[in-house]
Design a protein around this motif. Structure first.
Motif, PDB file in Angstrom:
ATOM      1  N   GLY A   1     -65.667  75.212   7.439  1.00 50.82           N
ATOM      2  CA  GLY A   1     -65.518  75.233   8.887  1.00 50.82           C
ATOM      3  C   GLY A   1     -65.355  73.835   9.437  1.00 50.82           C
ATOM      4  N   VAL A   2     -65.403  73.743  10.749  1.00 50.42           N
ATOM      5  CA  VAL A   2     -65.326  72.447  11.420  1.00 50.42           C
ATOM      6  C   VAL A   2     -66.639  71.707  11.197  1.00 50.42           C
ATOM      7  CG1 VAL A   2     -65.049  71.281  13.636  1.00 50.42           C
ATOM      8  CG2 VAL A   2     -63.785  73.403  13.168  1.00 50.42           C
ATOM      9  N   THR A   3     -66.542  70.479  10.779  1.00 50.43           N
ATOM     10  CA  THR A   3     -67.754  69.690  10.568  1.00 50.43           C
ATOM     11  C   THR A   3     -67.777  68.515  11.545  1.00 50.43           C
ATOM     12  OG1 THR A   3     -66.695  68.384   8.830  1.00 50.43           O
ATOM     13  CG2 THR A   3     -67.919  70.332   8.134  1.00 50.43           C
ATOM     14  N   GLN A   4     -68.985  68.198  11.973  1.00 40.69           N
ATOM     15  CA  GLN A   4     -69.166  67.079  12.890  1.00 40.69           C
ATOM     16  C   GLN A   4     -70.285  66.188  12.370  1.00 40.69           C
ATOM     17  OE1 GLN A   4     -68.827  69.828  16.770  1.00 40.69           O
ATOM     18  NE2 GLN A   4     -68.841  67.642  17.254  1.00 40.69           N
TER      19      GLN A   4
ATOM     20  N   LEU B   1     -78.002  61.910  17.290  1.00 39.10           N
ATOM     21  CA  LEU B   1     -77.815  60.482  17.516  1.00 39.10           C
ATOM     22  C   LEU B   1     -78.658  60.061  18.704  1.00 39.10           C
ATOM     23  CD1 LEU B   1     -75.973  58.461  16.099  1.00 39.10           C
ATOM     24  CD2 LEU B   1     -74.159  59.083  17.678  1.00 39.10           C
ATOM     25  N   ILE B   2     -79.357  58.946  18.539  1.00 33.55           N
ATOM     26  CA  ILE B   2     -80.116  58.391  19.660  1.00 33.55           C
ATOM     27  C   ILE B   2     -79.617  56.977  19.894  1.00 33.55           C
ATOM     28  CG2 ILE B   2     -82.394  57.718  20.527  1.00 33.55           C
ATOM     29  CD1 ILE B   2     -83.602  59.893  18.767  1.00 33.55           C
ATOM     30  N   LYS B   3     -79.225  56.705  21.125  1.00 32.99           N
ATOM     31  CA  LYS B   3     -78.715  55.390  21.499  1.00 32.99           C
ATOM     32  C   LYS B   3     -79.404  54.934  22.781  1.00 32.99           C
ATOM     33  CE  LYS B   3     -75.354  54.680  18.436  1.00 32.99           C
ATOM     34  NZ  LYS B   3     -75.272  53.459  17.607  1.00 32.99           N
ATOM     35  N   THR B   4     -79.232  53.668  23.100  1.00 32.01           N
ATOM     36  CA  THR B   4     -79.767  53.153  24.350  1.00 32.01           C
ATOM     37  C   THR B   4     -78.617  52.828  25.300  1.00 32.01           C
ATOM     38  OG1 THR B   4     -79.854  50.924  23.431  1.00 32.01           O
ATOM     39  CG2 THR B   4     -81.870  52.247  23.305  1.00 32.01           C
ATOM     40  N   ARG B   5     -78.954  52.754  26.553  1.00 30.13           N
ATOM     41  CA  ARG B   5     -77.943  52.469  27.585  1.00 30.13           C
ATOM     42  C   ARG B   5     -77.184  51.191  27.260  1.00 30.13           C
ATOM     43  NH1 ARG B   5     -80.933  52.411  33.208  1.00 30.13           N
ATOM     44  NH2 ARG B   5     -82.536  51.568  31.842  1.00 30.13           N
ATOM     45  N   GLY B   6     -75.904  51.214  27.497  1.00 28.89           N
ATOM     46  CA  GLY B   6     -75.078  50.041  27.269  1.00 28.89           C
ATOM     47  C   GLY B   6     -74.452  49.988  25.889  1.00 28.89           C
ATOM     48  N   GLN B   7     -75.012  50.740  24.943  1.00 23.09           N
ATOM     49  CA  GLN B   7     -74.430  50.754  23.607  1.00 23.09           C
ATOM     50  C   GLN B   7     -73.171  51.611  23.582  1.00 23.09           C
ATOM     51  OE1 GLN B   7     -77.907  52.030  21.169  1.00 23.09           O
ATOM     52  NE2 GLN B   7     -77.696  50.047  20.139  1.00 23.09           N
ATOM     53  N   GLN B   8     -72.488  51.576  22.452  1.00 23.07           N
ATOM     54  CA  GLN B   8     -71.357  52.465  22.277  1.00 23.07           C
ATOM     55  C   GLN B   8     -71.605  53.357  21.078  1.00 23.07           C
ATOM     56  OE1 GLN B   8     -67.640  50.454  21.465  1.00 23.07           O
ATOM     57  NE2 GLN B   8     -68.021  50.469  19.288  1.00 23.07           N
ATOM     58  N   VAL B   9     -70.868  54.458  21.020  1.00 24.43           N
ATOM     59  CA  VAL B   9     -71.100  55.425  19.950  1.00 24.43           C
ATOM     60  C   VAL B   9     -69.764  56.031  19.511  1.00 24.43           C
ATOM     61  CG1 VAL B   9     -71.428  57.393  21.510  1.00 24.43           C
ATOM     62  CG2 VAL B   9     -72.517  57.399  19.272  1.00 24.43           C
ATOM     63  N   THR B  10     -69.675  56.353  18.243  1.00 24.56           N
ATOM     64  CA  THR B  10     -68.488  57.033  17.709  1.00 24.56           C
ATOM     65  C   THR B  10     -68.928  58.309  17.021  1.00 24.56           C
ATOM     66  OG1 THR B  10     -67.305  54.943  17.365  1.00 24.56           O
ATOM     67  CG2 THR B  10     -66.532  56.865  16.142  1.00 24.56           C
ATOM     68  N   LEU B  11     -68.299  59.403  17.419  1.00 25.21           N
ATOM     69  CA  LEU B  11     -68.575  60.710  16.830  1.00 25.21           C
ATOM     70  C   LEU B  11     -67.353  61.144  16.034  1.00 25.21           C
ATOM     71  CD1 LEU B  11     -70.052  62.519  19.975  1.00 25.21           C
ATOM     72  CD2 LEU B  11     -71.170  60.916  18.422  1.00 25.21           C
ATOM     73  N   SER B  12     -67.616  61.871  14.944  1.00 19.98           N
ATOM     74  CA  SER B  12     -66.526  62.257  14.065  1.00 19.98           C
ATOM     75  C   SER B  12     -66.415  63.767  13.951  1.00 19.98           C
ATOM     76  CB  SER B  12     -66.745  61.646  12.682  1.00 19.98           C
ATOM     77  OG  SER B  12     -65.688  61.988  11.814  1.00 19.98           O
ATOM     78  N   CYS B  13     -65.202  64.232  13.789  1.00 16.12           N
ATOM     79  CA  CYS B  13     -64.927  65.660  13.651  1.00 16.12           C
ATOM     80  C   CYS B  13     -63.876  65.884  12.578  1.00 16.12           C
ATOM     81  CB  CYS B  13     -64.433  66.225  14.981  1.00 16.12           C
ATOM     82  SG  CYS B  13     -63.817  67.922  14.902  1.00 16.12           S
ATOM     83  N   SER B  14     -64.189  66.761  11.625  1.00 19.11           N
ATOM     84  CA  SER B  14     -63.209  67.155  10.619  1.00 19.11           C
ATOM     85  C   SER B  14     -62.832  68.602  10.861  1.00 19.11           C
ATOM     86  CB  SER B  14     -63.788  66.985   9.212  1.00 19.11           C
ATOM     87  OG  SER B  14     -63.971  65.623   8.919  1.00 19.11           O
ATOM     88  N   PRO B  15     -61.564  68.859  11.189  1.00 16.92           N
ATOM     89  CA  PRO B  15     -61.169  70.233  11.504  1.00 16.92           C
ATOM     90  C   PRO B  15     -61.030  71.072  10.241  1.00 16.92           C
ATOM     91  CG  PRO B  15     -59.254  68.801  11.537  1.00 16.92           C
ATOM     92  CD  PRO B  15     -60.455  67.913  11.302  1.00 16.92           C
ATOM     93  N   ILE B  16     -60.840  72.344  10.449  1.00 17.85           N
ATOM     94  CA  ILE B  16     -60.568  73.244   9.330  1.00 17.85           C
ATOM     95  C   ILE B  16     -59.245  72.819   8.695  1.00 17.85           C
ATOM     96  CG2 ILE B  16     -59.947  75.633   8.764  1.00 17.85           C
ATOM     97  CD1 ILE B  16     -61.937  76.497  10.957  1.00 17.85           C
ATOM     98  N   SER B  17     -59.210  72.882   7.385  1.00 17.09           N
ATOM     99  CA  SER B  17     -58.016  72.474   6.664  1.00 17.09           C
ATOM    100  C   SER B  17     -56.781  73.218   7.187  1.00 17.09           C
ATOM    101  CB  SER B  17     -58.200  72.768   5.171  1.00 17.09           C
ATOM    102  OG  SER B  17     -57.036  72.426   4.460  1.00 17.09           O
ATOM    103  N   GLY B  18     -55.739  72.445   7.528  1.00 16.17           N
ATOM    104  CA  GLY B  18     -54.512  73.056   8.044  1.00 16.17           C
ATOM    105  C   GLY B  18     -54.430  73.087   9.551  1.00 16.17           C
TER     106      GLY B  18
END
Lengths: 118, 114
Positions: free
Chosen positions: B3-6, B11-28
């Motif tokens: 299935g779709v994986t994320q 994730l815990i961050k503090t104000r002012g920081q930046q964050v990157t989230l990843s998503c792998s879709p279903i094959s195809g």
């Protein structure tokens, strides 16, 4: 712009009974798709049922069926023989028809929390 | 088929920081959409990518951005985090991104901004 309204925030039903979840929407589009999505407590959203606006026949999927009233812009979900596993948040969603496929975003209602009691 | 994986799931961050989230879709699957889910605002569309191009964008500030790679995997980035960015971020993929196609959702990334 399209809007989707689910006015009932919570509902409860006894196991094996039938429950109907309401949804209304507003759009100036003539062709579109409507969906009901289920989000169980584990959070993975899954599609329950889909209705194409140009089809007059109401969609059914096993115990799930819809009552689609295009003129009234109403799209309710009926769950028959409710099961404990039906406990979840249910979202009504809309997407306009676009033959190019360029507009596939979903507009969701606020959702309704359904609890099935044993 | 997986299935779709994320990632990450939490994730815990503090104000002012930046964050990157990843998503792998279903094959195809070539279309990837991102949604933000909060108790107050519900589910709101962020953006959609199809064949590495952003096709649709929701009403979010420029701090929210994304991209899609040639293998259809997608990332979204939030810069200068604010408390209000705390939410469940859901990724969804569909085969061709055409209207009416079912969107398959991942489990989400729960972001908490302190």
């Amino acid at each position: 712009a399209q809007t989707v309204t689910q006015s009932q925030p919570e509902m409860s039903v006894q196991e094996a009974e039938t429950v109907t979840l309401s949804c209304t929407y507003d759009t100036s589009e003539n062709n579109y798709y409507l969906f009901w999505y289920k989000q169980p407590p584990s959070r993975q959203m899954i599609l329950v049922i889909r209705q194409e606006a140009y089809k007059q026949q109401n969609a059914t999927e096993n115990r799930f069926s819809v009552n689609f009233q295009k003129a009234a812009k109403s799209f309710s979900l009926k769950i028959s023989d409710s099961q404990l596993g039906d406990t979840a948040m249910y979202f009504c969603a809309f997407t306009p028809y676009d033959y190019t496929g360029a507009n596939s975003k979903l507009t969701f209602g606020k959702g309704i929390t359904l609890s099935v009691r044993p | 088929k997986a299935g779709v994986t994320q990632t990450p799931r939490y994730l815990i961050k503090t104000r002012g920081q930046q964050v990157t989230l990843s998503c792998s879709p279903i094959s195809g699957h070539r279309s990837v959409s991102w949604y933000q889910q909060t108790p107050g605002q519900g589910l709101q569309f962020l953006f959609e990518y199809f064949s590495e191009t952003q096709r649709n964008k929701g009403n979010f500030p420029g701090r929210f951005s994304g991209r899609q790679f040639s293998n259809s995997r997608s990332e979204m980035n939030v810069s200068t985090l604010e408390l209000g960015d705390s939410a469940l971020y859901l990724c969804a993929s569909s085969p061709r991104g055409t209207v009416g196609n079912e969107q398959f959702f991942g489990p989400g990334t729960r972001l908490t901004v302190l």
